[in-house]
Design a protein around this motif. Structure first.
Motif, PDB file in Angstrom:
ATOM      1  N   ILE A  35     -28.830   6.273  31.594  1.00  0.00           N
ATOM      2  CA  ILE A  35     -28.975   5.633  30.287  1.00  0.00           C
ATOM      3  C   ILE A  35     -27.613   5.204  29.750  1.00  0.00           C
ATOM      4  N   THR A  36     -26.610   6.063  29.905  1.00  0.00           N
ATOM      5  CA  THR A  36     -25.257   5.731  29.441  1.00  0.00           C
ATOM      6  C   THR A  36     -24.716   4.518  30.179  1.00  0.00           C
ATOM      7  N   MET A  37     -24.907   4.472  31.489  1.00  0.00           N
ATOM      8  CA  MET A  37     -24.434   3.326  32.269  1.00  0.00           C
ATOM      9  C   MET A  37     -25.152   2.045  31.856  1.00  0.00           C
ATOM     10  N   ALA A  38     -26.439   2.121  31.591  1.00  0.00           N
ATOM     11  CA  ALA A  38     -27.196   0.952  31.160  1.00  0.00           C
ATOM     12  C   ALA A  38     -26.676   0.434  29.823  1.00  0.00           C
ATOM     13  N   ILE A  39     -26.370   1.329  28.907  1.00  0.00           N
ATOM     14  CA  ILE A  39     -25.844   0.922  27.599  1.00  0.00           C
ATOM     15  C   ILE A  39     -24.485   0.253  27.758  1.00  0.00           C
ATOM     16  N   ILE A  40     -23.629   0.816  28.601  1.00  0.00           N
ATOM     17  CA  ILE A  40     -22.296   0.241  28.817  1.00  0.00           C
ATOM     18  C   ILE A  40     -22.415  -1.144  29.439  1.00  0.00           C
ATOM     19  N   LEU A  41     -23.306  -1.304  30.417  1.00  0.00           N
ATOM     20  CA  LEU A  41     -23.491  -2.610  31.054  1.00  0.00           C
ATOM     21  C   LEU A  41     -24.026  -3.643  30.067  1.00  0.00           C
ATOM     22  N   MET A  42     -24.939  -3.231  29.195  1.00  0.00           N
ATOM     23  CA  MET A  42     -25.481  -4.168  28.206  1.00  0.00           C
ATOM     24  C   MET A  42     -24.399  -4.581  27.218  1.00  0.00           C
ATOM     25  N   MET A  43     -23.536  -3.650  26.830  1.00  0.00           N
ATOM     26  CA  MET A  43     -22.455  -3.995  25.906  1.00  0.00           C
ATOM     27  C   MET A  43     -21.474  -4.961  26.572  1.00  0.00           C
ATOM     28  N   TYR A  44     -21.151  -4.743  27.840  1.00  0.00           N
ATOM     29  CA  TYR A  44     -20.230  -5.614  28.559  1.00  0.00           C
ATOM     30  C   TYR A  44     -20.827  -7.014  28.702  1.00  0.00           C
ATOM     31  N   ALA A  45     -22.120  -7.079  29.020  1.00  0.00           N
ATOM     32  CA  ALA A  45     -22.778  -8.381  29.159  1.00  0.00           C
ATOM     33  C   ALA A  45     -22.789  -9.113  27.821  1.00  0.00           C
ATOM     34  N   GLY A  46     -23.017  -8.392  26.735  1.00  0.00           N
ATOM     35  CA  GLY A  46     -23.007  -9.008  25.407  1.00  0.00           C
ATOM     36  C   GLY A  46     -21.635  -9.537  25.042  1.00  0.00           C
ATOM     37  N   LEU A  47     -20.586  -8.788  25.385  1.00  0.00           N
ATOM     38  CA  LEU A  47     -19.223  -9.236  25.105  1.00  0.00           C
ATOM     39  C   LEU A  47     -18.880 -10.478  25.914  1.00  0.00           C
ATOM     40  N   SER A  48     -19.262 -10.501  27.177  1.00  0.00           N
ATOM     41  CA  SER A  48     -18.985 -11.659  28.023  1.00  0.00           C
ATOM     42  C   SER A  48     -19.683 -12.897  27.476  1.00  0.00           C
ATOM     43  N   PHE A  49     -20.925 -12.727  27.038  1.00  0.00           N
ATOM     44  CA  PHE A  49     -21.674 -13.859  26.485  1.00  0.00           C
ATOM     45  C   PHE A  49     -21.014 -14.368  25.217  1.00  0.00           C
ATOM     46  N   THR A  50     -20.598 -13.456  24.345  1.00  0.00           N
ATOM     47  CA  THR A  50     -19.959 -13.838  23.088  1.00  0.00           C
ATOM     48  C   THR A  50     -18.641 -14.556  23.343  1.00  0.00           C
ATOM     49  N   GLU A  51     -17.842 -14.040  24.275  1.00  0.00           N
ATOM     50  CA  GLU A  51     -16.568 -14.681  24.588  1.00  0.00           C
ATOM     51  C   GLU A  51     -16.787 -16.076  25.158  1.00  0.00           C
ATOM     52  N   GLY A  52     -17.800 -16.233  25.986  1.00  0.00           N
ATOM     53  CA  GLY A  52     -18.113 -17.540  26.559  1.00  0.00           C
ATOM     54  C   GLY A  52     -18.516 -18.541  25.487  1.00  0.00           C
ATOM     55  N   MET A  53     -19.318 -18.089  24.535  1.00  0.00           N
ATOM     56  CA  MET A  53     -19.758 -18.976  23.454  1.00  0.00           C
ATOM     57  C   MET A  53     -18.578 -19.368  22.568  1.00  0.00           C
ATOM     58  N   MET A  54     -17.670 -18.426  22.304  1.00  0.00           N
ATOM     59  CA  MET A  54     -16.511 -18.733  21.468  1.00  0.00           C
ATOM     60  C   MET A  54     -15.598 -19.732  22.173  1.00  0.00           C
ATOM     61  N   LYS A  55     -15.422 -19.573  23.478  1.00  0.00           N
ATOM     62  CA  LYS A  55     -14.581 -20.495  24.236  1.00  0.00           C
ATOM     63  C   LYS A  55     -15.197 -21.892  24.243  1.00  0.00           C
ATOM     64  N   GLN A  56     -16.527 -21.955  24.399  1.00  0.00           N
ATOM     65  CA  GLN A  56     -17.218 -23.238  24.397  1.00  0.00           C
ATOM     66  C   GLN A  56     -17.078 -23.917  23.031  1.00  0.00           C
ATOM     67  N   TYR A  57     -17.221 -23.157  21.938  1.00  0.00           N
ATOM     68  CA  TYR A  57     -17.074 -23.701  20.603  1.00  0.00           C
ATOM     69  C   TYR A  57     -15.655 -24.212  20.399  1.00  0.00           C
ATOM     70  N   SER A  58     -14.673 -23.453  20.846  1.00  0.00           N
ATOM     71  CA  SER A  58     -13.275 -23.835  20.683  1.00  0.00           C
ATOM     72  C   SER A  58     -12.979 -25.125  21.428  1.00  0.00           C
ATOM     73  N   THR A  59     -13.502 -25.271  22.639  1.00  0.00           N
ATOM     74  CA  THR A  59     -13.296 -26.496  23.426  1.00  0.00           C
ATOM     75  C   THR A  59     -13.922 -27.693  22.723  1.00  0.00           C
ATOM     76  N   CYS A  60     -15.142 -27.513  22.209  1.00  0.00           N
ATOM     77  CA  CYS A  60     -15.830 -28.595  21.498  1.00  0.00           C
ATOM     78  C   CYS A  60     -15.034 -29.006  20.265  1.00  0.00           C
ATOM     79  N   ARG A  61     -14.603 -28.015  19.509  1.00  0.00           N
ATOM     80  CA  ARG A  61     -13.853 -28.297  18.280  1.00  0.00           C
ATOM     81  C   ARG A  61     -12.535 -29.002  18.589  1.00  0.00           C
ATOM     82  N   ASP A  62     -11.842 -28.566  19.641  1.00  0.00           N
ATOM     83  CA  ASP A  62     -10.575 -29.192  20.010  1.00  0.00           C
ATOM     84  C   ASP A  62     -10.763 -30.664  20.386  1.00  0.00           C
ATOM     85  N   LYS A  63     -11.845 -30.970  21.096  1.00  0.00           N
ATOM     86  CA  LYS A  63     -12.113 -32.362  21.460  1.00  0.00           C
ATOM     87  C   LYS A  63     -12.349 -33.211  20.219  1.00  0.00           C
ATOM     88  N   ILE A  64     -13.143 -32.702  19.291  1.00  0.00           N
ATOM     89  CA  ILE A  64     -13.467 -33.476  18.090  1.00  0.00           C
ATOM     90  C   ILE A  64     -12.229 -33.653  17.223  1.00  0.00           C
TER      91      ILE A  64
END
Length: 88
Positions: A35-64
């Motif tokens: 259970i502990t490992m599953a929670i850690i993996l879910m948190m890591y996956a959530g962080l990776s997704f959030t970082e990816g979305m922020m990078k995508q937003y930053s790239t879009c904003r920089d272009k505009i």
């Protein structure tokens, strides 16, 4: 032959007891670790997704912003509208 049948009939009337009583400590520890490992993996996956979305937003904003600096948007309203597309 009747001895075998008598023995079977007597055994069917016996109450069978469970071989396993309470859960053992080792199984509780294994489940807790899983259970502990599953929670850690879910948190890591959530962080990776959030970082990816922020990078995508930053790239879009920089272009505009780059287009705005080159004079592609004649009014501030059009510039804000273009920035709003980065949010979606």
């Amino acid at each position: 032959m009747s001895v075998i049948l008598d023995t079977l009939l007597l055994r069917t009337k016996e109450i069978s007891k469970s071989k396993h009583g309470e859960p053992k400590t080792s199984s509780i520890l294994l489940i807790s670790a899983a259970i502990t490992m599953a929670i850690i993996l879910m948190m890591y996956a959530g962080l990776s997704f959030t970082e990816g979305m922020m990078k995508q937003y930053s790239t879009c904003r920089d272009k505009i912003v780059g287009y705005e600096q080159h004079g592609m948007y004649p009014s501030a309203g059009e510039f804000r509208l273009a920035l709003s597309f980065c949010d979606s």
